[in-house]
Scaffold this active site. Structure first.
Site, PDB file in Angstrom:
ATOM      1  N   GLY A   1      10.322  -4.507   2.390  1.00 48.14           N
ATOM      2  CA  GLY A   1      11.400  -3.565   2.678  1.00 48.14           C
ATOM      3  C   GLY A   1      12.589  -3.732   1.778  1.00 48.14           C
ATOM      4  O   GLY A   1      13.299  -4.733   1.826  1.00 48.14           O
ATOM      5  N   ASP A   2      12.767  -2.744   0.894  1.00 47.74           N
ATOM      6  CA  ASP A   2      13.964  -2.647   0.045  1.00 47.74           C
ATOM      7  C   ASP A   2      14.074  -3.722  -1.029  1.00 47.74           C
ATOM      8  O   ASP A   2      15.189  -3.995  -1.500  1.00 47.74           O
ATOM      9  CB  ASP A   2      15.244  -2.647   0.903  1.00 47.74           C
ATOM     10  CG  ASP A   2      15.226  -1.522   1.917  1.00 47.74           C
ATOM     11  OD1 ASP A   2      14.747  -0.436   1.569  1.00 47.74           O
ATOM     12  OD2 ASP A   2      15.684  -1.735   3.053  1.00 47.74           O
TER      13      ASP A   2
ATOM     14  N   PRO B   1       0.847  -1.196   0.000  1.00 42.96           N
ATOM     15  CA  PRO B   1       0.000   0.000   0.000  1.00 42.96           C
ATOM     16  C   PRO B   1       0.880   1.242   0.000  1.00 42.96           C
ATOM     17  O   PRO B   1       1.837   1.317   0.772  1.00 42.96           O
ATOM     18  CB  PRO B   1      -0.761  -0.113   1.333  1.00 42.96           C
ATOM     19  CG  PRO B   1       0.091  -0.971   2.214  1.00 42.96           C
ATOM     20  CD  PRO B   1       0.860  -1.887   1.306  1.00 42.96           C
ATOM     21  N   MET B   2       0.583   2.197  -0.870  1.00 42.21           N
ATOM     22  CA  MET B   2       1.370   3.441  -0.869  1.00 42.21           C
ATOM     23  C   MET B   2       0.439   4.629  -1.097  1.00 42.21           C
ATOM     24  O   MET B   2      -0.180   4.749  -2.162  1.00 42.21           O
ATOM     25  CB  MET B   2       2.465   3.399  -1.937  1.00 42.21           C
ATOM     26  CG  MET B   2       3.602   2.449  -1.582  1.00 42.21           C
ATOM     27  SD  MET B   2       4.999   2.575  -2.709  1.00 42.21           S
ATOM     28  CE  MET B   2       4.343   1.775  -4.159  1.00 42.21           C
ATOM     29  N   ALA B   3       0.373   5.502  -0.083  1.00 40.82           N
ATOM     30  CA  ALA B   3      -0.502   6.677  -0.155  1.00 40.82           C
ATOM     31  C   ALA B   3      -0.119   7.541  -1.351  1.00 40.82           C
ATOM     32  O   ALA B   3       1.061   7.811  -1.578  1.00 40.82           O
ATOM     33  CB  ALA B   3      -0.390   7.470   1.141  1.00 40.82           C
TER      34      ALA B   3
ATOM     35  N   LYS C   1      -0.259  -4.901   8.992  1.00 42.45           N
ATOM     36  CA  LYS C   1       1.079  -4.549   8.503  1.00 42.45           C
ATOM     37  C   LYS C   1       1.801  -3.742   9.582  1.00 42.45           C
ATOM     38  O   LYS C   1       1.309  -2.704  10.006  1.00 42.45           O
ATOM     39  CB  LYS C   1       0.954  -3.734   7.210  1.00 42.45           C
ATOM     40  CG  LYS C   1       2.282  -3.314   6.589  1.00 42.45           C
ATOM     41  CD  LYS C   1       2.073  -2.865   5.149  1.00 42.45           C
ATOM     42  CE  LYS C   1       3.339  -2.377   4.488  1.00 42.45           C
ATOM     43  NZ  LYS C   1       3.671  -0.988   4.839  1.00 42.45           N
TER      44      LYS C   1
ATOM     45  N   CYS D   1       2.546   3.355   9.932  1.00 43.61           N
ATOM     46  CA  CYS D   1       2.693   4.685   9.321  1.00 43.61           C
ATOM     47  C   CYS D   1       3.398   5.644  10.283  1.00 43.61           C
ATOM     48  O   CYS D   1       2.987   5.790  11.434  1.00 43.61           O
ATOM     49  CB  CYS D   1       1.311   5.230   8.938  1.00 43.61           C
ATOM     50  SG  CYS D   1       1.446   6.881   8.224  1.00 43.61           S
TER      51      CYS D   1
ATOM     52  N   GLY E   1       7.029  -2.271  -2.764  1.00 38.43           N
ATOM     53  CA  GLY E   1       6.505  -0.908  -2.844  1.00 38.43           C
ATOM     54  C   GLY E   1       7.245  -0.110  -3.891  1.00 38.43           C
ATOM     55  O   GLY E   1       6.942  -0.172  -5.088  1.00 38.43           O
TER      56      GLY E   1
END
Ligand SMILES: Cc1cc2nc3c(=O)[nH]c(=O)nc-3n(C[C@H](O)[C@H](O)[C@H](O)COP(=O)(O)O)c2cc1C
Length: 313
Positions: free
Chosen positions: A189-190, A3-5, A126, A87, A212
């Site tokens: 992550g990464d 998920p990315m705002a 998450k 977040c 992401g």
């Protein structure tokens, strides 16, 4: 897909789904905004059959509000409800939501239990590693609580909340959580290229990999990973394919949010779609000046004509 705002809106999700992403997620949606029936908040839940199954991520700190929000998103068609516990944004943590929940294990218990009772579809959570780097990673304790409260899976982004995006994420935390839980653990992550996805899976034993930033500008990563897993060379789209996908993305965005807003949204994306290609930096000015469909076409024509003779990228 993580998920990315501001990124994982419906058009973006349709693009990555088409490229082979197994599961897509909305950006985080305010539980309070949903329960107050805010029109804009509710618009984030809009979905399309082609992207299913769809996970909808909600954030908040009040168990009863989160439970009601879960019911609302399930009624709206969510196939999975995901709770945000990572977040780092000030406006979120100051309300006790997002990453702030990692400091409040009792609240986590109440909140996940309340959402579990209300939620008729699979529930995922998450988390990050913990609040601050000098704390022990509370993720272990929090992950156990989440499992005990009936969540169906957990995603771990092993950075501390106060770290935001600095330094590397610590994948050993994913591996340790995988060892102590029975529910599926998704590592995050990464993972910025296909071989890192395979490396994460190998190193941590995670059941899934969430991507992401590595997918922004390179939705092909979801095709590249299975290919890399079979030992094939990394798939690199031809310029014509890249161009066609950019246009498709813009068309989806335009019908979703109108041409003007789509153009603004596309400016940043175009820089990502052309990152690493020859001379893309020189064309940034043209990309950031895109106002509508016509200016997009002319900026793309100029750029792709300019680099046509270069060796395959
Ligand atoms: C622009 C942006 C927006 C993000 N928004 C959210 C969000 O709404 N909910 C969430 O749980 N994580 C959010 N994240 C964190 C990502 O889901 C992910 O955990 C993080 O980017 C690490 O994964 P990556 O290294 O593959 O990018 C966001 C990250 C970025 C870069």
């Amino acid at each position: 897909m993580a998920p990315m705002a501001g990124i994982t809106n419906l058009p973006f999700r349709l693009i990555v789904k088409k490229m082979g992403a197994g599961l897509v997620t909305t950006e985080m949606i305010s539980a309070m905004g949903l329960t107050l029936r805010h029109k804009k908040t509710y618009s984030y839940v809009k979905s399309h059959p082609d992207e299913r199954p769809l996970a909808v991520q909600i954030f908040g700190s009040r168990p009863e509000v989160m439970a009601e929000a879960a019911e609302i998103v399930v009624d709206a068609g969510a196939n999975i409800v995901d709770i945000n516990m990572g977040c780092p944004a000030k406006k979120v943590v100051k309300t006790g939501a997002g990453g702030a929940l990692l400091c409040a294990p009792n609240k986590v218990k109440e909140l996940v239990s309340a959402v579990r009772r209300a939620c008729t579809v699979p529930l995922t959570v998450k988390i990050r590693a913990g609040w601050a780097t000098d704390d022990q990673p509370v993720a272990y304790e929090i992950a156990r609580i989440i499992e005990d409260c009936g969540a169906d899976a957990i995603t771990v982004h092993p950075r501390f909340v106060t770290q935001s995006f600095s330094r590397q994420s610590n994948w050993s935390i994913i591996a340790n959580i995988k060892k102590i839980l029975n529910i599926p653990v998704i590592g995050n992550g990464d993972v910025l290229n296909p071989s890192l996805a395979l490396k994460m899976k190998r190193q941590t034993g995670c059941d899934g990999v969430m991507i992401g930033r590595g997918a922004i500008g390179n939705p092909w990563i979801f095709k590249q990973i299975p290919a890399a897993d079979m030992g094939k060379a990394v798939y690199k789209p031809e310029l014509s394919e890249r161009r066609a996908l950019i246009m498709e993305h813009f068309r989806h965005l335009s019908s979703f949010m109108g041409e003007n807003r789509a153009a603004k949204n596309m400016r940043g994306l175009l820089i990502r779609y052309t990152k690493g290609l020859p001379h893309s930096r020189h064309f940034r000015g043209a990309f950031t000046g895109i106002k509508d469909f016509d200016t997009l076409i002319s900026a793309l024509d100029n750029y792709f004509t300019h680099i046509k003779g270069y060796p395959k990228h």
